[in-house]
Design a protein around this motif. Structure first.
Motif, PDB file in Angstrom:
ATOM      1  N   THR A   1       0.832  -1.207   0.000  1.00 17.89           N
ATOM      2  CA  THR A   1       0.000   0.000   0.000  1.00 17.89           C
ATOM      3  C   THR A   1       0.867   1.257   0.000  1.00 17.89           C
ATOM      4  O   THR A   1       0.620   2.205  -0.763  1.00 17.89           O
ATOM      5  N   LEU A   2       1.884   1.273   0.862  1.00 22.47           N
ATOM      6  CA  LEU A   2       2.791   2.424   0.916  1.00 22.47           C
ATOM      7  C   LEU A   2       3.548   2.565  -0.396  1.00 22.47           C
ATOM      8  O   LEU A   2       3.686   3.670  -0.937  1.00 22.47           O
ATOM      9  N   ARG A   3       4.051   1.454  -0.913  1.00 20.39           N
ATOM     10  CA  ARG A   3       4.786   1.473  -2.177  1.00 20.39           C
ATOM     11  C   ARG A   3       3.959   2.093  -3.299  1.00 20.39           C
ATOM     12  O   ARG A   3       4.423   2.967  -4.038  1.00 20.39           O
ATOM     13  N   ASP A   4       2.696   1.669  -3.422  1.00 22.31           N
ATOM     14  CA  ASP A   4       1.838   2.188  -4.477  1.00 22.31           C
ATOM     15  C   ASP A   4       1.568   3.678  -4.288  1.00 22.31           C
ATOM     16  O   ASP A   4       1.515   4.440  -5.261  1.00 22.31           O
ATOM     17  N   ALA A   5       1.395   4.110  -3.032  1.00 21.38           N
ATOM     18  CA  ALA A   5       1.151   5.523  -2.758  1.00 21.38           C
ATOM     19  C   ALA A   5       2.363   6.367  -3.138  1.00 21.38           C
ATOM     20  O   ALA A   5       2.235   7.425  -3.763  1.00 21.38           O
ATOM     21  N   VAL A   6       3.548   5.912  -2.763  1.00 26.64           N
ATOM     22  CA  VAL A   6       4.772   6.637  -3.118  1.00 26.64           C
ATOM     23  C   VAL A   6       4.944   6.673  -4.632  1.00 26.64           C
ATOM     24  O   VAL A   6       5.301   7.704  -5.214  1.00 26.64           O
ATOM     25  N   PHE A   7       4.688   5.553  -5.281  1.00 28.82           N
ATOM     26  CA  PHE A   7       4.783   5.469  -6.739  1.00 28.82           C
ATOM     27  C   PHE A   7       3.898   6.537  -7.392  1.00 28.82           C
ATOM     28  O   PHE A   7       4.355   7.296  -8.277  1.00 28.82           O
ATOM     29  N   LEU A   8       2.642   6.614  -6.970  1.00 33.27           N
ATOM     30  CA  LEU A   8       1.702   7.540  -7.598  1.00 33.27           C
ATOM     31  C   LEU A   8       1.995   8.985  -7.217  1.00 33.27           C
ATOM     32  O   LEU A   8       1.823   9.890  -8.044  1.00 33.27           O
ATOM     33  N   LEU A   9       2.435   9.228  -5.990  1.00 33.43           N
ATOM     34  CA  LEU A   9       2.830  10.581  -5.612  1.00 33.43           C
ATOM     35  C   LEU A   9       4.015  11.048  -6.442  1.00 33.43           C
ATOM     36  O   LEU A   9       4.055  12.195  -6.906  1.00 33.43           O
ATOM     37  N   ALA A  10       4.994  10.159  -6.630  1.00 30.98           N
ATOM     38  CA  ALA A  10       6.172  10.522  -7.416  1.00 30.98           C
ATOM     39  C   ALA A  10       5.801  10.753  -8.878  1.00 30.98           C
ATOM     40  O   ALA A  10       6.297  11.694  -9.512  1.00 30.98           O
ATOM     41  N   ALA A  11       4.945   9.899  -9.428  1.00 32.14           N
ATOM     42  CA  ALA A  11       4.520  10.074 -10.815  1.00 32.14           C
ATOM     43  C   ALA A  11       3.756  11.384 -10.986  1.00 32.14           C
ATOM     44  O   ALA A  11       3.958  12.116 -11.964  1.00 32.14           O
ATOM     45  N   ASP A  12       2.890  11.696 -10.024  1.00 33.46           N
ATOM     46  CA  ASP A  12       2.161  12.969 -10.088  1.00 33.46           C
ATOM     47  C   ASP A  12       3.123  14.154 -10.003  1.00 33.46           C
ATOM     48  O   ASP A  12       2.981  15.138 -10.739  1.00 33.46           O
ATOM     49  N   ARG A  13       4.100  14.050  -9.128  1.00 35.70           N
ATOM     50  CA  ARG A  13       5.079  15.130  -9.010  1.00 35.70           C
ATOM     51  C   ARG A  13       5.880  15.280 -10.304  1.00 35.70           C
ATOM     52  O   ARG A  13       6.132  16.393 -10.774  1.00 35.70           O
ATOM     53  N   ALA A  14       6.287  14.162 -10.889  1.00 37.60           N
ATOM     54  CA  ALA A  14       7.086  14.202 -12.114  1.00 37.60           C
ATOM     55  C   ALA A  14       6.324  14.849 -13.265  1.00 37.60           C
ATOM     56  O   ALA A  14       6.931  15.494 -14.126  1.00 37.60           O
ATOM     57  N   HIS A  15       4.994  14.704 -13.267  1.00 39.62           N
ATOM     58  CA  HIS A  15       4.187  15.238 -14.366  1.00 39.62           C
ATOM     59  C   HIS A  15       3.458  16.525 -13.992  1.00 39.62           C
ATOM     60  O   HIS A  15       2.594  16.986 -14.753  1.00 39.62           O
ATOM     61  N   GLY A  16       3.808  17.102 -12.840  1.00 41.15           N
ATOM     62  CA  GLY A  16       3.235  18.384 -12.457  1.00 41.15           C
ATOM     63  C   GLY A  16       1.791  18.331 -12.010  1.00 41.15           C
ATOM     64  O   GLY A  16       1.087  19.345 -12.043  1.00 41.15           O
ATOM     65  N   ARG A  17       1.341  17.145 -11.577  1.00 34.38           N
ATOM     66  CA  ARG A  17      -0.031  17.017 -11.099  1.00 34.38           C
ATOM     67  C   ARG A  17      -0.080  17.187  -9.586  1.00 34.38           C
ATOM     68  O   ARG A  17       0.885  16.854  -8.893  1.00 34.38           O
ATOM     69  N   PRO A  18      -1.182  17.677  -9.030  1.00 35.47           N
ATOM     70  CA  PRO A  18      -1.275  17.821  -7.582  1.00 35.47           C
ATOM     71  C   PRO A  18      -1.351  16.461  -6.898  1.00 35.47           C
ATOM     72  O   PRO A  18      -1.895  15.505  -7.474  1.00 35.47           O
ATOM     73  N   PRO A  19      -0.827  16.344  -5.684  1.00 40.22           N
ATOM     74  CA  PRO A  19      -0.907  15.068  -4.966  1.00 40.22           C
ATOM     75  C   PRO A  19      -2.340  14.759  -4.566  1.00 40.22           C
ATOM     76  O   PRO A  19      -3.143  15.658  -4.324  1.00 40.22           O
ATOM     77  N   ARG A  20      -2.638  13.473  -4.488  1.00 40.99           N
ATOM     78  CA  ARG A  20      -3.985  13.053  -4.106  1.00 40.99           C
ATOM     79  C   ARG A  20      -4.016  12.698  -2.627  1.00 40.99           C
ATOM     80  O   ARG A  20      -3.073  12.107  -2.091  1.00 40.99           O
ATOM     81  N   ALA A  21      -5.109  13.070  -1.979  1.00 36.52           N
ATOM     82  CA  ALA A  21      -5.220  12.968  -0.519  1.00 36.52           C
ATOM     83  C   ALA A  21      -5.004  11.544  -0.024  1.00 36.52           C
ATOM     84  O   ALA A  21      -4.357  11.330   1.002  1.00 36.52           O
ATOM     85  N   ALA A  22      -5.543  10.562  -0.723  1.00 35.36           N
ATOM     86  CA  ALA A  22      -5.423   9.177  -0.268  1.00 35.36           C
ATOM     87  C   ALA A  22      -3.966   8.740  -0.230  1.00 35.36           C
ATOM     88  O   ALA A  22      -3.558   7.999   0.676  1.00 35.36           O
ATOM     89  N   HIS A  23      -3.188   9.180  -1.186  1.00 38.83           N
ATOM     90  CA  HIS A  23      -1.778   8.809  -1.219  1.00 38.83           C
ATOM     91  C   HIS A  23      -0.993   9.518  -0.118  1.00 38.83           C
ATOM     92  O   HIS A  23      -0.117   8.914   0.511  1.00 38.83           O
ATOM     93  N   LEU A  24      -1.311  10.774   0.132  1.00 35.94           N
ATOM     94  CA  LEU A  24      -0.679  11.490   1.235  1.00 35.94           C
ATOM     95  C   LEU A  24      -1.019  10.839   2.569  1.00 35.94           C
ATOM     96  O   LEU A  24      -0.149  10.693   3.443  1.00 35.94           O
ATOM     97  N   ASP A  25      -2.263  10.418   2.718  1.00 43.27           N
ATOM     98  CA  ASP A  25      -2.680   9.775   3.970  1.00 43.27           C
ATOM     99  C   ASP A  25      -1.910   8.480   4.195  1.00 43.27           C
ATOM    100  O   ASP A  25      -1.517   8.172   5.325  1.00 43.27           O
ATOM    101  N   ALA A  26      -1.686   7.711   3.139  1.00 43.77           N
ATOM    102  CA  ALA A  26      -0.965   6.453   3.284  1.00 43.77           C
ATOM    103  C   ALA A  26       0.466   6.691   3.752  1.00 43.77           C
ATOM    104  O   ALA A  26       0.979   5.976   4.618  1.00 43.77           O
ATOM    105  N   VAL A  27       1.112   7.698   3.186  1.00 47.20           N
ATOM    106  CA  VAL A  27       2.481   8.026   3.599  1.00 47.20           C
ATOM    107  C   VAL A  27       2.494   8.558   5.026  1.00 47.20           C
ATOM    108  O   VAL A  27       3.314   8.134   5.851  1.00 47.20           O
TER     109      VAL A  27
END
Length: 208
Positions: A84-110
């Motif tokens: 779960t943590l791995r997937d959240a970090v993956f998606l947060l990093a991908a969003d950051r790399a593409h200039g997208r805002p972070p999603r709350a569920a992923h921030l909560d997991a971290v």
């Protein structure tokens, strides 16, 4: 994804991944939390999953940039939380790399993982950095999550990148002085893309 965790252990930063053609290459994502993203991922990236049982997470920790000698025990429930943590970090990093805002569920997991006690460091008799015995998967995940927080909120947070190759989605933080790193590894995707570009320039166009 052009390569996933099939690492051979050593102490230099980064991991040795194995491409889909079976060729090993060195990949340094620049952060502990991004090393975890080489073990699989959400959605279509689940086919790269290597964390199938608790021993797999223990093995990953031993190959990571954490100092050697970690006495670690992981439960099945902690393994599930690791994915779960791995997937959240993956998606947060991908969003950051593409200039997208972070999603709350992923921030909560971290943030949830980071709130737990982290690994306890100590000085070994030989003066090297070591870990207190009896570490748990929960402590490992807290350490990874805190590393993610440091990355995304720190001076290199704007340098999270996705490999520029057309079929590679490996994520890394560009710590180079000029900030122009494009590839997961020059010996792998960098060379492949240079060959691809050269062929595109030199191959005559096909006539109808």
């Amino acid at each position: 994804m052009s390569g996933r965790a099939g690492e051979t252990p050593d102490r230099a930063p980064g991991l040795t991944l194995v491409s889909s053609e079976g060729k090993p290459y060195r990949f340094d994502p620049g952060a502990l939390c991004l090393e975890l993203t080489t073990t699989g991922g959400p959605g279509a990236f689940a086919r790269w999953e290597v964390l199938h049982e608790p021993a797999d997470l223990v093995a990953w920790a031993g190959r990571s940039r954490l100092p050697a000698g970690l006495d670690l025990t992981v439960s099945a429930e902690e393994l599930e939380r690791a994915r779960t943590l791995r997937d959240a970090v993956f998606l947060l990093a991908a969003d950051r790399a593409h200039g997208r805002p972070p999603r709350a569920a992923h921030l909560d997991a971290v943030n949830t993982a980071a709130a737990e006690p982290a690994l306890v460091a100590r000085i070994a008799p030989d003066g090297s950095r070591a870990w207190a015995p009896g570490a748990t998967g929960t402590q490992l995940l807290s350490t990874v999550a805190r590393d993610a927080i440091d990355l995304f909120t720190g001076p290199y947070g704007h340098r999270v990148r996705e490999c520029g190759a057309h079929n590679c989605y490996l994520l890394f933080v560009d710590t180079s002085r000029p900030g122009r790193r494009r590839w997961c590894a020059m010996e792998h995707c960098g060379n492949r893309e240079k060959v691809r570009a050269h062929r595109a320039r030199t191959t005559p166009p096909r006539t109808p």
